[in-house]
Design a protein around this motif. Structure first.
Motif, PDB file in Angstrom:
ATOM      1  N   ILE A 114       1.078  -1.384   0.008  1.00  0.00           N
ATOM      2  CA  ILE A 114       0.174   0.154   0.234  1.00  0.00           C
ATOM      3  C   ILE A 114       1.045   1.080  -0.100  1.00  0.00           C
ATOM      4  CG2 ILE A 114      -2.254   1.502   1.354  1.00  0.00           C
ATOM      5  CD1 ILE A 114      -2.484  -1.547   2.470  1.00  0.00           C
ATOM      6  N   GLN A 115       0.725   2.007  -1.181  1.00  0.00           N
ATOM      7  CA  GLN A 115       1.352   3.313  -0.758  1.00  0.00           C
ATOM      8  C   GLN A 115       0.857   4.125  -1.008  1.00  0.00           C
ATOM      9  OE1 GLN A 115       3.980   5.560  -1.172  1.00  0.00           O
ATOM     10  NE2 GLN A 115       5.352   4.657  -2.201  1.00  0.00           N
ATOM     11  N   THR A 116       0.644   5.428  -0.144  1.00  0.00           N
ATOM     12  CA  THR A 116      -0.181   5.933   0.196  1.00  0.00           C
ATOM     13  C   THR A 116       0.501   7.929  -0.309  1.00  0.00           C
ATOM     14  OG1 THR A 116       1.235   6.499   2.672  1.00  0.00           O
ATOM     15  CG2 THR A 116      -0.316   5.085   3.060  1.00  0.00           C
ATOM     16  N   TRP A 117       2.334   7.438  -0.562  1.00  0.00           N
ATOM     17  CA  TRP A 117       2.110   9.018  -0.876  1.00  0.00           C
ATOM     18  C   TRP A 117       1.923  10.109  -0.044  1.00  0.00           C
ATOM     19  CZ3 TRP A 117       6.294   8.797  -3.802  1.00  0.00           C
ATOM     20  CH2 TRP A 117       6.490   9.926  -4.296  1.00  0.00           C
ATOM     21  N   HIS A 118       2.610  11.378  -0.435  1.00  0.00           N
ATOM     22  CA  HIS A 118       2.560  12.660   0.687  1.00  0.00           C
ATOM     23  C   HIS A 118       2.189  13.672   0.112  1.00  0.00           C
ATOM     24  CE1 HIS A 118       6.201  12.132  -1.007  1.00  0.00           C
ATOM     25  NE2 HIS A 118       6.842  13.197  -1.420  1.00  0.00           N
ATOM     26  N   GLY A 119       1.610  13.760  -0.916  1.00  0.00           N
ATOM     27  CA  GLY A 119       1.152  14.661  -1.463  1.00  0.00           C
ATOM     28  C   GLY A 119       0.388  14.696  -1.948  1.00  0.00           C
ATOM     29  N   GLY A 120      -1.352  15.628  -2.022  1.00  0.00           N
ATOM     30  CA  GLY A 120      -2.082  16.438  -2.249  1.00  0.00           C
ATOM     31  C   GLY A 120      -2.329  17.550  -2.932  1.00  0.00           C
ATOM     32  N   ASP A 156      -7.492  13.382  -3.084  1.00  0.00           N
ATOM     33  CA  ASP A 156      -8.332  14.030  -4.135  1.00  0.00           C
ATOM     34  C   ASP A 156      -8.549  13.505  -5.703  1.00  0.00           C
ATOM     35  OD1 ASP A 156      -6.408  15.651  -5.950  1.00  0.00           O
ATOM     36  OD2 ASP A 156      -5.713  15.805  -3.337  1.00  0.00           O
ATOM     37  N   LYS A 157      -9.709  13.909  -6.204  1.00  0.00           N
ATOM     38  CA  LYS A 157      -9.696  13.340  -7.201  1.00  0.00           C
ATOM     39  C   LYS A 157      -8.910  13.570  -8.577  1.00  0.00           C
ATOM     40  CE  LYS A 157     -13.923  10.900  -5.987  1.00  0.00           C
ATOM     41  NZ  LYS A 157     -15.230  11.438  -7.166  1.00  0.00           N
ATOM     42  N   TYR A 158      -8.282  14.660  -7.696  1.00  0.00           N
ATOM     43  CA  TYR A 158      -7.026  14.738  -9.369  1.00  0.00           C
ATOM     44  C   TYR A 158      -5.699  14.448  -8.746  1.00  0.00           C
ATOM     45  CZ  TYR A 158      -4.076  19.145 -12.005  1.00  0.00           C
ATOM     46  OH  TYR A 158      -3.955  19.494 -12.515  1.00  0.00           O
ATOM     47  N   ALA A 159      -6.084  14.355  -8.177  1.00  0.00           N
ATOM     48  CA  ALA A 159      -4.574  13.023  -8.116  1.00  0.00           C
ATOM     49  C   ALA A 159      -4.967  11.675  -8.192  1.00  0.00           C
ATOM     50  CB  ALA A 159      -4.531  13.184  -6.124  1.00  0.00           C
ATOM     51  N   VAL A 160      -6.324  11.342  -8.664  1.00  0.00           N
ATOM     52  CA  VAL A 160      -6.136  10.065  -9.449  1.00  0.00           C
ATOM     53  C   VAL A 160      -5.490   9.502 -10.812  1.00  0.00           C
ATOM     54  CG1 VAL A 160      -8.072   8.601 -10.844  1.00  0.00           C
ATOM     55  CG2 VAL A 160      -8.414   9.312  -8.119  1.00  0.00           C
ATOM     56  N   ASP A 161      -5.985  11.300 -11.282  1.00  0.00           N
ATOM     57  CA  ASP A 161      -5.692  11.486 -12.878  1.00  0.00           C
ATOM     58  C   ASP A 161      -3.262  11.694 -12.575  1.00  0.00           C
ATOM     59  OD1 ASP A 161      -7.298  11.048 -13.831  1.00  0.00           O
ATOM     60  OD2 ASP A 161      -8.041  13.235 -13.820  1.00  0.00           O
ATOM     61  N   VAL A 162      -3.257  12.059 -12.104  1.00  0.00           N
ATOM     62  CA  VAL A 162      -1.247  12.406 -11.793  1.00  0.00           C
ATOM     63  C   VAL A 162      -1.241  11.211 -11.558  1.00  0.00           C
ATOM     64  CG1 VAL A 162      -0.576  13.400 -10.016  1.00  0.00           C
ATOM     65  CG2 VAL A 162      -1.861  14.931 -10.721  1.00  0.00           C
ATOM     66  N   TYR A 163      -1.577  10.278 -10.361  1.00  0.00           N
ATOM     67  CA  TYR A 163      -1.668   9.156 -10.405  1.00  0.00           C
ATOM     68  C   TYR A 163      -0.992   8.508 -11.656  1.00  0.00           C
ATOM     69  CZ  TYR A 163      -1.640   9.305  -5.357  1.00  0.00           C
ATOM     70  OH  TYR A 163      -2.033   9.547  -3.985  1.00  0.00           O
ATOM     71  N   ARG A 164      -2.241   8.295 -12.306  1.00  0.00           N
ATOM     72  CA  ARG A 164      -2.151   7.413 -14.223  1.00  0.00           C
ATOM     73  C   ARG A 164      -0.982   8.556 -14.345  1.00  0.00           C
ATOM     74  NH1 ARG A 164      -4.157   3.387 -12.023  1.00  0.00           N
ATOM     75  NH2 ARG A 164      -6.760   3.234 -11.842  1.00  0.00           N
ATOM     76  N   ASN A 165      -1.098   9.057 -14.866  1.00  0.00           N
ATOM     77  CA  ASN A 165      -0.646  10.179 -15.840  1.00  0.00           C
ATOM     78  C   ASN A 165       1.059  10.142 -15.037  1.00  0.00           C
ATOM     79  OD1 ASN A 165      -2.760  10.135 -17.533  1.00  0.00           O
ATOM     80  ND2 ASN A 165      -3.233  11.880 -16.292  1.00  0.00           N
ATOM     81  N   SER A 166       1.296  10.226 -14.000  1.00  0.00           N
ATOM     82  CA  SER A 166       3.266  10.687 -13.958  1.00  0.00           C
ATOM     83  C   SER A 166       3.316   9.872 -13.144  1.00  0.00           C
ATOM     84  CB  SER A 166       2.200  12.037 -13.236  1.00  0.00           C
ATOM     85  OG  SER A 166       2.000  13.148 -13.914  1.00  0.00           O
TER      86      SER A 166
END
Length: 399
Positions: A114-120, A156-166
């Protein structure tokens, strides 16, 4: 050239990694790490806090400095992250939890990572979006880490796209909000506030303004350029109250922050406190820059001011996901402007802009985020280490 001691250690570690394929997995063992081993904090901490209530698991916490072991609750085992023991625990654990990229030779197929990351909060650009600024070794590690990650947690929902694309990641993303934000919605906020005040011996009638900047690639002059006396004077004029400044530096520049002239009265080094989230609860005002801490703090609807003396350089070097003028936080490029935006702060306008922004990025508020992750782990464990059972039982969480 390696010393004999280093050569022997490296050789033994290689043997353990090679033999580890045959080590049985302990379904009750969980290995956690936060901020590259620098203490007990952030999203992994709050997941463990929830998990620790039932005392069902053997929890190993990896540390880069064993002096941080004193911050761990009773029952959680501290382990040097660079030791042979750490390799053994990683190879025999059923679950890994981390908020930064992880160094490892391989991960067993059964192990749940499980990777929680640390920025949003649609903050500064990350990973593939700034690949030209990243060390090649880090990029290689990040790609490997993403390939081995089973679940990412989105704030947040924005992070979903960031995770997918970046983030080189195409696996399940849990849209449940960050576990580290649990104390913001807790009934114990006053207790947390008092704990912080007592730790730093701050008079209870004074307010706390938290200064929490992020790092830069190669320039830390901004750390010393801020005028704290102007900030304190402006806040006094605005509120007719006295404040103290607590600083909390990003782990990459923590040592640089030691150059500030702390007096332990009006300017205090907040890095001595083990939990950043509790500092956010205790503070009334935040001054930051490009850090995602602005998003966390704003969830409590408290004022955020941004001090950006290197704005143009930062936009060229790294930049943000959203144009700087479209964030709800008032910003200044010098000390005079910072003083002005504090004095002219309009709370009603700020809250209106903040609500629009949170809606825009799809901010996720969830006081049960940590508990939810624990439910994932419990479902996984009770179903013979079957990851698919998590996705089936909580399919509404994932995208």
């Amino acid at each position: 050239m390696l010393t004999i001691k280093q050569f022997v250690s490296k050789s033994i570690k290689a043997i353990v990694w090679s033999a580890g394929f045959f080590f049985p997995i302990n379904k009750k063992k969980i290995v956690c790490c936060s901020c590259i081993g620098k203490g007990y904090s952030d999203n992994p901490k709050y997941i463990v806090e929830e998990m620790h209530k039932k005392d069902e698991y053997e929890i190993i916490w990896l540390l880069s400095d064993m002096s941080f072991a004193d911050t761990l609750p009773n029952g959680i085992i501290a382990c040097n992250m660079n030791s042979i023991s750490a390799i053994y625990h990683l190879l025999t654990a059923s679950v890994w939890i981390d908020n930064f990229r992880k160094k490892f030779r391989y991960k067993k197929k059964k192990t749940l990572y499980i990777q929680t990351w640390h920025g949003g909060g649609a903050g500064k650009k990350s990973e593939k979006d700034v690949i030209d600024t990243l060390n090649k070794t880090y990029v290689k590690m990040a790609i490997k880490d993403a390939k081995n990650t089973d679940i990412m947690i989105a704030p947040d929902k924005y992070a979903v796209d960031v995770y997918r694309n970046s983030f080189w990641f195409d696996g399940p993303i849990a849209t449940i909000g960050y576990p580290r934000c649990v104390p913001f919605f807790s009934d114990e906020k006053e207790i947390i506030r008092n704990r912080v005040y007592e730790f730093f011996n701050i008079p209870c009638e004074r307010g706390i303004v938290l200064y929490a900047p992020t790092f830069r690639k190669d320039n830390e002059d901004y750390l010393l350029s801020i005028d704290f006396s102007k900030i304190l004077n402006a806040l006094h004029k605005k509120t007719e109250r006295n404040f103290v400044v607590l600083t909390h530096m990003h782990i990459n520049v923590e040592s640089k922050g030691n150059a500030l002239k702390y007096d332990n009265s009006t300017l205090i080094n907040g890095n001595a406190y083990p939990d950043m989230q509790e500092l956010l609860v205790a503070a009334e005002v935040l001054i930051s820059d490009y850090s995602s801490v602005s998003f966390d703090f704003a969830l409590m609807k408290k004022p955020v001011f941004r001090y950006l003396p290197d704005l143009k350089a930062y936009q060229t070097d790294r930049d943000m996901y959203i144009p700087i003028d479209e964030y709800p936080y008032p910003y200044a490029e010098n000390n005079d402007e910072l003083e002005k935006i504090i004095l002219e702060f309009d709370k009603d306008l700020y809250l209106k802009n903040l609500e629009n922004f949170m809606n825009r990025i799809g901010a996720l508020y969830n006081k049960n985020a940590a508990k939810r992750v624990c439910e994932y782990i419990s479902t996984y464990s009770k179903n013979g280490l079957n990851k698919k059972k998590i996705y089936e039982a909580y399919k509404e969480d994932f995208c």
